[in-house]
Design a protein around this motif. Structure first.
Motif, PDB file in Angstrom:
ATOM      1  N   ASP A   1       0.729  -1.397  -0.281  1.00 24.38           N
ATOM      2  CA  ASP A   1       0.025  -0.185  -0.189  1.00 24.38           C
ATOM      3  C   ASP A   1       0.446   1.204   0.110  1.00 24.38           C
ATOM      4  N   VAL A   2       1.706   1.454   0.592  1.00 33.58           N
ATOM      5  CA  VAL A   2       2.616   2.208   1.213  1.00 33.58           C
ATOM      6  C   VAL A   2       3.426   2.808  -0.573  1.00 33.58           C
ATOM      7  N   ASP A   3       3.847   1.550  -0.821  1.00 29.14           N
ATOM      8  CA  ASP A   3       4.780   1.932  -2.373  1.00 29.14           C
ATOM      9  C   ASP A   3       3.920   2.423  -3.224  1.00 29.14           C
ATOM     10  N   ALA A   4       2.582   1.672  -3.751  1.00 32.10           N
ATOM     11  CA  ALA A   4       1.680   2.571  -4.438  1.00 32.10           C
ATOM     12  C   ALA A   4       1.276   3.570  -4.208  1.00 32.10           C
ATOM     13  N   LEU A   5       0.838   4.142  -3.094  1.00 28.73           N
ATOM     14  CA  LEU A   5       0.623   5.700  -2.729  1.00 28.73           C
ATOM     15  C   LEU A   5       1.784   6.331  -2.956  1.00 28.73           C
ATOM     16  N   ALA A   6       3.161   6.255  -2.334  1.00 29.60           N
ATOM     17  CA  ALA A   6       4.156   6.427  -2.903  1.00 29.60           C
ATOM     18  C   ALA A   6       4.164   6.962  -4.573  1.00 29.60           C
ATOM     19  N   LYS A   7       4.157   6.174  -5.229  1.00 24.96           N
ATOM     20  CA  LYS A   7       3.681   6.137  -6.921  1.00 24.96           C
ATOM     21  C   LYS A   7       2.553   7.723  -6.587  1.00 24.96           C
ATOM     22  N   GLU A   8       1.905   6.845  -6.839  1.00 25.90           N
ATOM     23  CA  GLU A   8       0.954   8.316  -7.307  1.00 25.90           C
ATOM     24  C   GLU A   8       1.162   9.294  -6.494  1.00 25.90           C
ATOM     25  N   LEU A   9       2.028   9.523  -5.643  1.00 22.70           N
ATOM     26  CA  LEU A   9       2.160  11.195  -5.331  1.00 22.70           C
ATOM     27  C   LEU A   9       3.476  11.562  -5.519  1.00 22.70           C
ATOM     28  N   GLY A  10       4.084  10.109  -6.386  1.00 21.74           N
ATOM     29  CA  GLY A  10       5.587  10.775  -6.672  1.00 21.74           C
ATOM     30  C   GLY A  10       6.659  11.704  -5.824  1.00 21.74           C
ATOM     31  N   ILE A  11       6.920  10.462  -5.179  1.00 16.91           N
ATOM     32  CA  ILE A  11       7.561  10.813  -3.522  1.00 16.91           C
ATOM     33  C   ILE A  11       8.424   9.120  -3.192  1.00 16.91           C
ATOM     34  N   GLN A  12       8.842   9.218  -2.259  1.00 17.16           N
ATOM     35  CA  GLN A  12      10.010   8.135  -1.780  1.00 17.16           C
ATOM     36  C   GLN A  12       9.055   7.669  -0.712  1.00 17.16           C
ATOM     37  N   PRO A  13       8.652   6.207  -1.097  1.00 12.84           N
ATOM     38  CA  PRO A  13       7.462   5.545   0.606  1.00 12.84           C
ATOM     39  C   PRO A  13       8.241   6.202   2.000  1.00 12.84           C
ATOM     40  N   SER A  14      10.030   5.931   1.876  1.00  9.32           N
ATOM     41  CA  SER A  14      10.127   6.162   3.373  1.00  9.32           C
ATOM     42  C   SER A  14       9.879   7.833   4.165  1.00  9.32           C
ATOM     43  N   LEU A  15       9.304   8.500   2.793  1.00 10.74           N
ATOM     44  CA  LEU A  15       8.759   9.631   3.563  1.00 10.74           C
ATOM     45  C   LEU A  15       7.018   9.755   4.419  1.00 10.74           C
ATOM     46  N   ILE A  16       6.091   8.514   3.141  1.00  9.74           N
ATOM     47  CA  ILE A  16       4.988   8.208   4.116  1.00  9.74           C
ATOM     48  C   ILE A  16       4.780   7.266   5.103  1.00  9.74           C
ATOM     49  N   ALA A  17       6.314   5.852   5.405  1.00 13.36           N
ATOM     50  CA  ALA A  17       6.227   5.848   6.428  1.00 13.36           C
ATOM     51  C   ALA A  17       7.682   5.238   6.235  1.00 13.36           C
ATOM     52  N   SER A  18       8.652   5.174   7.159  1.00 10.69           N
ATOM     53  CA  SER A  18       9.757   4.200   7.084  1.00 10.69           C
ATOM     54  C   SER A  18       9.271   2.862   7.262  1.00 10.69           C
ATOM     55  N   SER A  19      10.575   1.878   7.432  1.00 11.79           N
ATOM     56  CA  SER A  19      10.413   0.516   7.991  1.00 11.79           C
ATOM     57  C   SER A  19       9.996   0.895   8.757  1.00 11.79           C
ATOM     58  N   ALA A  20      10.574   1.317   9.671  1.00 10.48           N
ATOM     59  CA  ALA A  20      11.172   1.101  11.018  1.00 10.48           C
ATOM     60  C   ALA A  20       9.750   1.421  11.739  1.00 10.48           C
ATOM     61  N   ILE A  21       8.948   2.539  11.003  1.00 11.46           N
ATOM     62  CA  ILE A  21       7.402   2.429  11.543  1.00 11.46           C
ATOM     63  C   ILE A  21       6.783   2.094  10.902  1.00 11.46           C
ATOM     64  N   LEU A  22       6.966   1.101   9.944  1.00 16.40           N
ATOM     65  CA  LEU A  22       5.999   0.105   9.745  1.00 16.40           C
ATOM     66  C   LEU A  22       5.794  -0.991  10.283  1.00 16.40           C
ATOM     67  N   GLN A  23       6.638  -2.062  10.890  1.00 15.62           N
ATOM     68  CA  GLN A  23       7.550  -2.571  11.509  1.00 15.62           C
ATOM     69  C   GLN A  23       7.142  -2.146  12.700  1.00 15.62           C
ATOM     70  N   ALA A  24       7.083  -1.525  13.549  1.00 11.70           N
ATOM     71  CA  ALA A  24       6.466  -1.377  15.488  1.00 11.70           C
ATOM     72  C   ALA A  24       5.280  -1.319  14.822  1.00 11.70           C
TER      73      ALA A  24
END
Length: 403
Positions: free
Chosen positions: A344-367
């Protein structure tokens, strides 16, 4: 194609390196208006300590001032903290603020408010967010980045370096104005403002000491036995002591590869090698490392006095959240949720034209995935994992179907 800008818009002032010239700088800034453009030059790759060796500050009506914090080290925190007081509650514009804020904090400089031009560029989806790239694409101004990797601990600083440093803040205010306009037009200004507050808070706070920092040795994954790890740890710690004392990068004292090569040759059942064994490894025979042969021998001898129970474990100490790759076996439900939210994060980042880590870093998603319990409030869970409000606003509609 525009020509390179070779000189700042105003004549270069003498370097601020005495209490008297600092007072003149503070007085000028206090009579200036509007936001503050700021930058710092460190000596990364040349010194151990990440301190600043030059500050650049600019304000409308005050012009650009270049400040030597090394010359003002006596009482530096009190003196240089006056830069904030002189500018009152003005907004501070810094490019890649997370890099500069720690060394600013070391000398008492903590801005009241921040605009980070690099972070703004990332939130706008700019393909390249270096200062030179943004100035060229947004303002048509071309700067040479000729001295970014130089040793700014050098004294006296060459005039060409000071010109380069002054140019780094010469157009920063105009760049921030344009980026703010684009953020407003793209309905992303609220994202940016929350990120700026977060950056200022996080990077103006001294970081907690890193656990087992020696495990960052490049190639350490190749060491299989705890005794080999104990030798690598001892050599890393001794190298770090030498580097601190000499204020030199650890890699210039002894390369990671030399430590790993020596440790990998340790036989768990045989006596530890002695001084001549270092000679077989080229990394211990360089001009830098050879002079510390006694230090390396002492480090290895210290391992011989340890019991096996004192050896480090083969794996790093857990940080409380298992790696997602273990969930497939131990927690299939979390593994499925992890795959879905990542997609979901990867798809949204592509739609917004920004890096996925700006929307949610791996650490935040893991937690978030690790701590999620059915029936709990997803916004509270996201914010508890470290998400900012703007990120949670984007993520909650996506995640709702999975929770």
């Amino acid at each position: 194609m525009n020509q390179f800008v070779e000189q700042p818009r105003e004549p270069l002032r003498p370097l601020v390196d005495t209490p008297e010239t600092l007072d003149a700088c503070l007085d000028s800034l206090s009579h200036g208006t509007g936001p503050v453009a700021f930058d710092a030059e460190r000596a990364h790759g040349h010194r151990y300590w990440p301190k600043a060796y030059l500050f650049q500050i600019r304000r409308e009506g005050a012009g650009t001032w270049l400040i030597d914090p090394i010359a003002l080290e006596d009482g530096a925190e009190v003196r240089l903290g006056g830069l904030v007081d002189a500018c009152s509650d003005a907004l501070w514009i810094i490019h890649a603020a997370s890099q500069d804020l720690p060394c600013m904090l070391d000398v008492g400089i903590r801005p009241p408010a921040l605009f980070d031009t690099e972070l703004a560029g990332r939130l706008l989806g700019a393909p390249s967010v270096g200062l030179a790239a943004l100035l060229e694409t947004k303002l048509g101004i071309r700067l040479r980045k000729a001295h970014s990797a130089d040793n700014w601990a050098t004294r006296p600083l060459p005039t060409s370096w000071l010109i380069y440093a002054a140019l780094d803040v010469d157009y920063l205010i105009e760049l921030a104005d344009l980026l703010r306009t684009e953020l407003v037009a793209g309905n992303r200004i609220a994202w940016a403002e929350e990120e700026f507050i977060h950056t200022l808070r996080v990077f103006s706070t001294p970081p907690a000491p890193r656990r087992e920092p020696w495990r960052r040795l490049s190639g350490i994954q190749g060491l299989k036995h705890p005794r080999q790890l104990a030798v690598a740890r001892a050599l890393w710690q001794e190298r770090d002591l030498v580097a601190r004392r000499r204020d030199r990068p650890p890699s210039r004292i002894l390369a990671d590869a030399a430590i790993i090569e020596f440790a990998s040759g340790i036989d768990p059942e045989s006596p530890l090698p002695d001084a001549p064994e270092f000679s077989r490894i080229p990394g211990f025979n360089t001009r830098g490392s050879g002079r510390y042969r006694a230090n390396w021998v002492r480090a290895v001898e210290s391992v011989g006095r340890l019991s096996p129970s004192d050896y480090p474990s083969r794996r790093p100490e857990p940080n409380g959240i298992p790696q997602p790759r273990s969930w497939e076996r131990n927690s299939p439900e979390r593994w499925e949720l992890w795959k879905k939210v990542r997609a979901d994060v990867d798809a949204l980042a592509k739609e917004l034209g920004i890096q996925p880590s700006l929307i949610a870093s791996s650490a935040i998603l893991q937690a978030f995935v690790h701590n999620w319990e059915p029936g709990s409030d997803p916004r509270t869970a996201l914010l508890g994992a470290g998400s900012r409000n703007w990120q949670a606003d984007l993520l909650l509609p996506l995640f709702a179907k999975h929770l």
